[in-house]
Scaffold this active site. Sequence first.
Site, short mmCIF file in Angstrom:
data_model
loop_
_atom_site.label_atom_id
_atom_site.label_comp_id
_atom_site.label_asym_id
_atom_site.label_seq_id
_atom_site.Cartn_x
_atom_site.Cartn_y
_atom_site.Cartn_z
N TYR A 28 0.84 -1.20 0.00
CA TYR A 28 0.00 0.00 0.00
C TYR A 28 0.88 1.25 0.00
O TYR A 28 0.74 2.14 -0.85
CB TYR A 28 -0.93 0.00 1.22
CG TYR A 28 -1.66 1.32 1.43
CD1 TYR A 28 -2.53 1.82 0.46
CD2 TYR A 28 -1.47 2.06 2.59
CE1 TYR A 28 -3.18 3.03 0.65
CE2 TYR A 28 -2.13 3.26 2.79
CZ TYR A 28 -2.98 3.74 1.81
OH TYR A 28 -3.63 4.94 2.00
N1 LIG Z 1 -8.93 7.59 5.54
C1 LIG Z 1 -7.65 7.75 5.88
O1 LIG Z 1 -7.31 7.83 7.06
C2 LIG Z 1 -6.59 7.86 4.82
C3 LIG Z 1 -5.27 8.03 5.24
C4 LIG Z 1 -4.27 8.15 4.27
C5 LIG Z 1 -4.59 8.12 2.93
N2 LIG Z 1 -5.87 7.93 2.54
C6 LIG Z 1 -6.16 7.90 1.10
O2 LIG Z 1 -7.21 8.80 0.84
C7 LIG Z 1 -8.02 8.33 -0.25
C8 LIG Z 1 -9.47 8.23 0.18
O3 LIG Z 1 -9.52 7.35 1.30
P1 LIG Z 1 -10.90 6.94 2.01
O4 LIG Z 1 -10.61 6.81 3.45
O5 LIG Z 1 -12.00 7.81 1.55
O6 LIG Z 1 -11.07 5.47 1.41
P2 LIG Z 1 -12.39 4.72 0.85
O7 LIG Z 1 -11.99 3.30 0.67
O8 LIG Z 1 -13.54 5.03 1.74
O9 LIG Z 1 -12.62 5.44 -0.54
C9 LIG Z 1 -12.00 5.03 -1.73
C10 LIG Z 1 -13.07 4.91 -2.81
O10 LIG Z 1 -12.41 4.53 -4.02
C11 LIG Z 1 -13.20 3.56 -4.68
N3 LIG Z 1 -12.34 2.70 -5.46
C12 LIG Z 1 -11.46 1.76 -5.00
N4 LIG Z 1 -10.85 1.16 -6.03
C13 LIG Z 1 -11.35 1.71 -7.15
C14 LIG Z 1 -11.10 1.50 -8.55
N5 LIG Z 1 -10.23 0.58 -8.94
N6 LIG Z 1 -11.79 2.26 -9.45
C15 LIG Z 1 -12.68 3.21 -9.03
N7 LIG Z 1 -12.96 3.44 -7.73
C16 LIG Z 1 -12.30 2.70 -6.80
C17 LIG Z 1 -13.88 2.77 -3.57
O11 LIG Z 1 -15.08 2.15 -4.02
C18 LIG Z 1 -14.11 3.84 -2.49
O12 LIG Z 1 -15.41 4.37 -2.57
C19 LIG Z 1 -7.39 7.00 -0.67
O13 LIG Z 1 -6.51 7.25 -1.73
C20 LIG Z 1 -6.62 6.57 0.56
O14 LIG Z 1 -5.53 5.72 0.22
C21 LIG Z 1 -6.88 7.81 3.46
#
Ligand SMILES: NC(=O)c1ccc[n+]([C@@H]2O[C@H](COP(=O)([O-])OP(=O)(O)OC[C@H]3O[C@@H](n4cnc5c(N)ncnc54)[C@H](O)[C@@H]3O)[C@@H](O)[C@H]2O)c1
Length: 337
Positions: A152
């Site tokens: 990741y």
């Molecule tokens: N939430 C956190 O604490 C956190 C921390 C660091 C980084 N991030 C990053 O922030 C971003 C958003 O995170 P989040 O917490 O909202 O995660 P989440 O999993 O709730 O949202 C990601 C969305 O992307 C969609 N998705 C996944 N794979 C896909 C694909 N191949 N094609 C199209 N859509 C796809 C999923 O259906 C989901 O709705 C991500 O890139 C994550 O890595 C989040």
Amino acid sequence: MHALVTGSAGFIGHALGRRLLAAGHRVTGFDAFSPYYDVALKRARHADLARHPGFEAVEGRLETPGALLDVMARAKPDLVFHLAAQAGVRYSLIDPGAYVDANLVGFANLLEAVRAHPVRHLLLASTSSAYGGDAQVPFRETDRAVSPLTLYAASKLANEAMAHSYAHLFGVPTTAFRFFTVYGPWGRPDMALFLFTAKILAGEPIEVFGEGAAERDFTFIEDLIDAILALSERPPPKPTEGGPVSAADTLSAVAPYRLVNIGGGRPVRLDAMIGALEAALDRRAERVLKPLPPGDVIRTHASTELLHALVGSLPETPLERGIPAFVDWYLSYYGDQ
Ligand SMILES: NC(=O)c1ccc[n+]([C@@H]2O[C@H](COP(=O)([O-])OP(=O)(O)OC[C@H]3O[C@@H](n4cnc5c(N)ncnc54)[C@H](O)[C@@H]3O)[C@@H](O)[C@H]2O)c1
């Protein structure tokens, strides 16, 4: 203004979409509703956005050839917020292919679509996990980050590097964010706060990794969105048109590209987070202490120097207010069972 938000059915994409729509912007939301966690929750987030006439939903996968090109050609957005990804540190040990598909192949497609249809500013989500094994606290964007502990983290470091190369070659101003443990209403069911809430309400024990001593720089969702929106108005300049804003700046010498931490800068021990959750739920948790799983780090702590140099001070909701806001949402959405 018209924004493309990828991952709009996700935790952060939904919160960002709401705020953009409330400010009068148009939003095209792109999401695959991937089954990594409760798809009904993702559908409910999109239904919430669809109550607004400025929202258009597109269901598709990042890695499907042509899918993003089609969306960009049709929507012609001014800004792209790229939040779709296979998220989660631990799951990358179980299904690495999902990370290769969404975060590497999918991200390459996103860059190609933006190359074909340039925007004012491309903003993308990276992670505090990118600091990996190199990290001295607080984590500074200028620190060396070349030792990712999971696929990741490796995929997100790769995204930063890929985005830099495209910003250099094709000139689209690009900001990469490293987010730190985001939490709040409509949160993610795979993350500790959500898992603990469900277990405590069900009267089941919770597994506390790192034996409670792990520290996380928890960031309340609305504070994160404030920072994203403020930074969206500060696209990095071309190297010939502007320079660094401070010694902490990561502005590239050869591209309109910058990397920024978004975190509160105040790490909290996991057992203190559980204490705040117990207070909000008015229930005691039965803790089962476990060692830190492979790939997890003992602490995260954002340096906020660059964020503040770019956008000034921003709200910082303490856990004592953020956790009750999450619990209120959880109880209204799921009830107390
Ligand atoms: N939430 C956190 O604490 C956190 C921390 C660091 C980084 N991030 C990053 O922030 C971003 C958003 O995170 P989040 O917490 O909202 O995660 P989440 O999993 O709730 O949202 C990601 C969305 O992307 C969609 N998705 C996944 N794979 C896909 C694909 N191949 N094609 C199209 N859509 C796809 C999923 O259906 C989901 O709705 C991500 O890139 C994550 O890595 C989040």
